[in-house]
Design a protein around this motif. Structure first.
Motif, PDB file in Angstrom:
ATOM      1  N   TRP A 241       0.808  -1.220   0.000  1.00  0.00           N
ATOM      2  CA  TRP A 241       0.000   0.000   0.000  1.00  0.00           C
ATOM      3  C   TRP A 241       0.846   1.276   0.000  1.00  0.00           C
ATOM      4  O   TRP A 241       0.316   2.379  -0.170  1.00  0.00           O
ATOM      5  N   ASP A 242       2.168   1.125   0.148  1.00  0.00           N
ATOM      6  CA  ASP A 242       3.057   2.286   0.091  1.00  0.00           C
ATOM      7  C   ASP A 242       3.540   2.578  -1.331  1.00  0.00           C
ATOM      8  O   ASP A 242       4.201   3.597  -1.563  1.00  0.00           O
ATOM      9  N   MET A 243       3.195   1.714  -2.279  1.00  0.00           N
ATOM     10  CA  MET A 243       3.697   1.853  -3.646  1.00  0.00           C
ATOM     11  C   MET A 243       2.692   2.687  -4.457  1.00  0.00           C
ATOM     12  O   MET A 243       1.874   2.173  -5.215  1.00  0.00           O
ATOM     13  N   LYS A 244       2.771   3.976  -4.300  1.00  0.00           N
ATOM     14  CA  LYS A 244       1.753   4.908  -4.794  1.00  0.00           C
ATOM     15  C   LYS A 244       1.723   5.039  -6.311  1.00  0.00           C
ATOM     16  O   LYS A 244       0.743   5.549  -6.864  1.00  0.00           O
TER      17      LYS A 244
ATOM     18  N   LEU B 173      -3.978   3.118  -9.159  1.00  0.00           N
ATOM     19  CA  LEU B 173      -4.206   1.737  -9.593  1.00  0.00           C
ATOM     20  C   LEU B 173      -5.437   1.644 -10.492  1.00  0.00           C
ATOM     21  O   LEU B 173      -6.549   2.006 -10.098  1.00  0.00           O
ATOM     22  N   LEU B 174      -5.221   1.136 -11.718  1.00  0.00           N
ATOM     23  CA  LEU B 174      -6.306   0.990 -12.693  1.00  0.00           C
ATOM     24  C   LEU B 174      -6.687  -0.467 -12.922  1.00  0.00           C
ATOM     25  O   LEU B 174      -7.824  -0.762 -13.270  1.00  0.00           O
ATOM     26  N   THR B 175      -5.722  -1.384 -12.741  1.00  0.00           N
ATOM     27  CA  THR B 175      -5.960  -2.804 -12.984  1.00  0.00           C
ATOM     28  C   THR B 175      -5.511  -3.620 -11.786  1.00  0.00           C
ATOM     29  O   THR B 175      -4.369  -3.500 -11.331  1.00  0.00           O
ATOM     30  N   LEU B 176      -6.407  -4.445 -11.268  1.00  0.00           N
ATOM     31  CA  LEU B 176      -6.113  -5.349 -10.160  1.00  0.00           C
ATOM     32  C   LEU B 176      -6.641  -6.718 -10.562  1.00  0.00           C
ATOM     33  O   LEU B 176      -7.839  -6.894 -10.771  1.00  0.00           O
ATOM     34  N   SER B 177      -5.762  -7.696 -10.697  1.00  0.00           N
ATOM     35  CA  SER B 177      -6.204  -9.005 -11.171  1.00  0.00           C
ATOM     36  C   SER B 177      -5.497 -10.136 -10.440  1.00  0.00           C
ATOM     37  O   SER B 177      -4.380  -9.974  -9.940  1.00  0.00           O
TER      38      SER B 177
END
Length: 777
Positions: A543-546, A569-573
């Motif tokens: 969560w620190d990787m902005k 973040l646009l894509t989470l898979s």
């Protein structure tokens, strides 16, 4: 028209650096063009009652456009049909406004070739012509006949246009404009000016132009020569013919390549052993020599591009030959490299999309698969997978090596070649090379200060090998085809890295957050590894990787964000259902694409599916994929299906086991255009679709289901274009009607009796029956 004029077709060729189809080696016969030739000839002759028609022959260099047009012009039937035939070689230096002058000069030359007196002095006599012709007009035509270039003065084009129309008056003409390049923003206006300069009479006159630029084909009818099938015509023994077909197949359907190979084979021994050796290796010197030859012909297409498009084209060469490259992956890599940032007034994806479309339009990139446009515009399509023809791939690598753009390594010798020196992008097409210490040392020594991309695209390497740790400036490391047992800690030293893709058994370390510039993190699991301890857990430091835009972690749990968020973040898979709780989803507010993997246990049937209750929080979501990884435990689900976000355009469900009546929850989604239902996503023998349902759906695939009877309500599936049904062994009937856009029904690996019943029951639609067993024959 006399034979003397026909010979002008070959005399009037493009400049040496603009050669299109024919000058690698002189070929006397058309290769694989007979069908297209007859089709075009028939097309030109049946339109004799129509006004002037324009036909574009569009395709990549070497496909046979010039050959086809030339054979058409010299055909006896064409000679009988048309009063006047004119060939004009245009080339990339000529603008559309200059074409009338060239046509007029060619038409004047035609009169002299036919024995008709043509006197420039009479032509210049203003008393004999209406309207009068200026001396500058005559000067232009004389210069054109002598092969000279004279700039068209302001006002002269009007006079030339009038004289051209007068010259063609009362004639049925065929004008061929060969090798048209002009893509200036004013070309549409100028082409209309050209049309107005021609006699527009209803006698079937024709204009045919050849071009490699697809954006020029909207002027008239388009006869694409893409995808021609080629066959050798010189007789030979049965054994050699069989091998010859294998060699021709390796030319990937390009007639120019066939001709080049044929001429080189003519100098080789005509033995089964010799030809068999050539057919067995795509990198045989014969193929390499042929690629070098036709690269000279293809080079102008590359040189013609603006610098930005040249870089985009060269980047396509880092992927394996004949590879089908994912558009999204290509876009991501272009953005990481940063050479699209010069389009500062455009957002990332539109500028990248525009570049790719331009390469396609220039007949340099081939589209392999399309999909729904991410914008959600109704019916709009975009590229899903694309690639380069093998001849263009060779050109791309050739030019990329010269300017130190990229370098492909296939053998150990490549690491010691002078071409690897100071390269920016290193693409390994043989992963075993990483296990050779001397290879890694040589690459690190020669490229340590320049290489910013390390791409591993060789066959999958199931044993861990070291990567070149001495390349400290890497911004991109794509190593999905290498199996890492544990996370390679040397990666943490790559402080500039923005794209990281690995196949990994172990978990990500908490120190991954040190890579603060990382935008794309893709972690796959080795296929043979199945953990019995549940999904892997990502470190809370994720969560620190902005800067993250894409996070793909197959079968992993996201930790509690503890108030943090990933706005970019646009894509989470690949995440588990447990990860998709309200807290997590609210922490990724701009998410557009979500992929969920669910593993059901016998004692928690239905409970993971409550994840759907939280998805409505994602108001920007456009694409959702939810897969049950062990659908063999599917039973009727007690939890009802939840409401999905209204902006959803793509939905992919697999293994849910919902009853068909639950489709009413998705049938009214106003933006839904793509629906994929696999592995009993819905189950039951009957599916009754209510009236007006799925009114905007364009693509539907149903795979692995027990459906028997499908009833379609009036007004449903009105916009459906593609319907594919796979492994639907029980399906017997479809009641009702689809909209008028449906091109047909495709049945794949369905029961033969079921397919027969479908063909009888659906006489209004074309039913295409296919078996994967046939592909193996």
């Amino acid at each position: 028209m006399g034979e003397k004029y026909v010979q002008q077709l070959y005399i009037s060729s493009p400049k040496e650096d603009e050669e299109d189809e024919g000058d690698v080696h002189c070929a006397e016969k058309m290769v694989g063009l007979v069908y297209e030739f007859n089709k075009l000839k028939h097309r030109l002759r049946i339109s004799w009652l129509k006004s002037t028609q324009v036909t574009a022959l569009v395709g990549m260099t070497g496909i046979g456009k010039t050959t086809l047009a030339g054979k058409l012009l010299e055909d006896p039937k064409t000679e009988e049909h048309f009063d006047c035939r004119v060939w004009v070689t245009v080339g990339k230096e000529c603008r559309f406004k200059e074409i009338p002058r060239r046509i007029l000069a060619a038409e004047a030359d035609l009169h002299s070739l036919m024995g008709d007196p043509w006197n420039p002095q009479q032509f210049a006599n203003t008393s004999n012509l209406d309207p009068p012709v200026s001396k500058s007009c005559v000067r232009h035509c004389l210069a054109e006949l002598n092969g000279e270039t004279v700039e068209v003065e302001e006002g002269d084009e009007d006079v030339i246009a009038v004289q051209l129309k007068e010259s063609l008056k009362g004639k049925r003409y065929l004008i061929v404009l060969d090798d048209v390049w002009d893509r200036h923003p004013s070309f549409r206006y100028e082409r209309n000016e050209l049309k107005s300069a021609l006699q527009d009479v209803t006698n079937g006159s024709q204009v045919v132009f050849t071009t490699r630029l697809q954006q020029l084909d909207d002027y008239g009818s388009r006869l694409s020569t893409d995808g021609m099938r080629v066959f050798g015509e010189e007789p030979c023994s049965f054994q050699l013919e069989k091998i010859g077909k294998k060699i021709a197949k390796k030319c990937d359907g390009l007639p120019l390549m066939i001709v080049a190979i044929a001429n080189l084979l003519a100098e080789e021994d005509k033995t089964v052993e010799c030809w068999g050796e050539i057919a067995a290796h795509k990198n045989h010197p014969i193929f390499m020599d042929a690629y070098d030859d036709i690269s000279k012909v293809l080079l102008p297409s590359y040189k013609y591009l603006p610098r930005l498009l040249q870089m985009c084209f060269l980047y396509m060469g880092v992927f394996p030959r004949n590879d089908h490259v994912s558009r999204s992956k290509l876009m991501n890599m272009w953005s990481v490299d940063g050479f699209l940032e010069e389009n500062a007034d455009e957002s990332l994806y539109p500028s990248a999309e525009k570049c790719l479309d331009e390469l396609v339009s220039n007949s340099l990139v081939t589209i392999h698969q399309t999909t729904l446009d991410d914008s959600g515009r109704l019916g709009a399509k975009q590229i899903k997978k694309c690639g380069l023809h093998s001849s263009l791939w060779h050109l791309s690598n050739q030019e990329a090596t010269k300017i130190k753009f990229s370098y492909v390594l296939k053998t150990s010798n490549d690491a010691f070649d002078e071409g690897v020196e100071s390269q920016c992008r290193l693409s390994f097409h043989n992963n075993i090379l990483f296990g050779i210490r001397e290879v890694c040392e040589s690459v690190e020594e020669k490229c340590a200060s320049t290489a910013h991309s390390l791409l591993c695209y060789g066959p999958y390497q199931k044993y861990q090998v070291p990567i070149c740790s001495g390349l400290a400036l890497l911004r991109k490391l794509d190593a999905l085809t290498i199996h890492f047992y544990e996370f390679p800690m040397e990666v943490l030293e790559l402080v500039q890295i923005r794209y990281l893709a690995l196949t990994l058994n172990g978990e990500l370390p908490s120190s991954i957050s040190q890579l603060s510039s990382l935008e794309f993190l893709i972690v796959n699991q080795h296929l043979s590894i199945k953990s019995g301890e549940g999904p892997m857990h990502l470190p809370k430091e994720i969560w620190d990787m902005k800067e993250l835009k894409q996070l793909q972690v197959i079968g992993s749990d996201l930790p509690d964000p503890c108030g943090a968020s990933l706005e970019s973040l646009l894509t989470l898979s690949g995440v588990s259902a447990e990860s998709c709780n309200v807290t997590v989803l609210k922490s990724v507010p701009n998410l557009k694409k979500l992929g969920i993997q669910i593993s059901l246990e016998d004692d928690d049937i239905g409970s993971p599916l409550y994840v759907f209750n939280h998805i409505p929080h994602l108001t920007n979501l456009r694409s959702l994929k939810c897969v049950i990884t062990n659908p063999e435990v599917v039973v009727p689900v007690l939890a009802p299906m939840s409401i999905f976000p209204r902006n959803l355009t793509k939905l992919n469900l697999s293994g849910m086991g919902y009853p068909w009546k639950e489709t009413s929850k998705i049938s009214s989604l106003p933006c839904l255009q793509v629906l994929k239902l696999r592995s009993y996503a819905f189950q039951g023998p009957e599916w009754e679709v209510e009236e007006g349902a799925f009114s905007f759906l364009t693509f539907l695939i149903i795979e692995d289901t027990d459906l028997e009877d499908w009833k379609i309500g009036r007004g449903s599936f009105d916009d459906l274009e593609t319907l594919t049904m796979k492994h639907c062994y029980n399906l017997e009937r479809i009641h009702g009607e689809f909209g008028g856009f449906l091109g047909g029904i495709k049945l794949i690996d369905c029961d033969p009796s079921c397919a027969e019943q479908m063909m009888k029951a659906t006489q209004d639609w074309k039913v295409d029956v296919h078996s994967s067993w046939d592909d193996k024959k």
